[in-house]
Design a protein around this motif. Structure first.
Motif: not given
Length: 168
Positions: A43-49
């Motif tokens: 998963q990408g940083a934006d989604r996880v953040r």
């Protein structure tokens, strides 16, 4: 009907120094979890953040109790810096893993921990000794009965000397 002035509205209480320290510690733990999740689930940083900030910071779970509130700014910086500096951090980690043990062969939780700690070590905002102490505590949270905290201490000490020699 009574009128209310701005003076009647209580200001939100500022966190104490100890509460701020706890929030930073929680953010470091969350950053390790988020970096692990990014790698494990692709998963990408934006989604996880967004998932962590919206659903984990301060959340209450029946089986785990209340999760700590995190320092959002530190959490975001750790994730962003770990992604931006991953090559440099992984290289420093590889150099610190003395037993010819490349980073891709170590436990994925430890890999995420080294990336989060490395993100703090590549910037001068936090003294390296504080970074080491904080992430050894994170290692204890994940591996309470193992040798990993001592391993983390040794690797981070080596990384800190390599990435921030001026601090020693």
């Amino acid at each position: 009907m009574t009128e209310h002035s701005a003076q009647d509205t209580p200001k939100p209480r500022k966190p104490t120094l100890e509460e701020k320290r706890q929030m930073k510690s929680a953010s470091r733990l969350y950053a390790v979890q988020a970096l692990f999740q990014m790698e494990a689930a692709g998963q990408g940083a934006d989604r996880v953040r967004a998932e962590f900030e919206n659903h984990r910071f301060g959340a209450t779970y029946e089986d785990q109790g209340e999760m700590a509130e995190g320092d959002t700014n530190l959490f975001r910086r750790l994730i962003d810096d770990a992604v931006m500096w991953q090559g440099k951090i992984d290289k420093a980690t590889d150099l610190a893993l003395v037993a010819k043990w490349p980073i891709d062969r170590i436990d994925p939780v430890l890999r995420a921990l080294f990336r989060a700690a490395g993100a703090e070590l590549v910037t001068p905002a936090t003294p390296p000794k504080v970074v080491i102490t904080e992430y050894v505590d994170v290692a204890r949270a994940f591996f309470p009965d193992g040798k990993e905290p001592k391993f983390v201490n040794a690797v981070l000490d080596h990384m800190a000397h390599a990435l921030r020699p001026e601090a020693f």
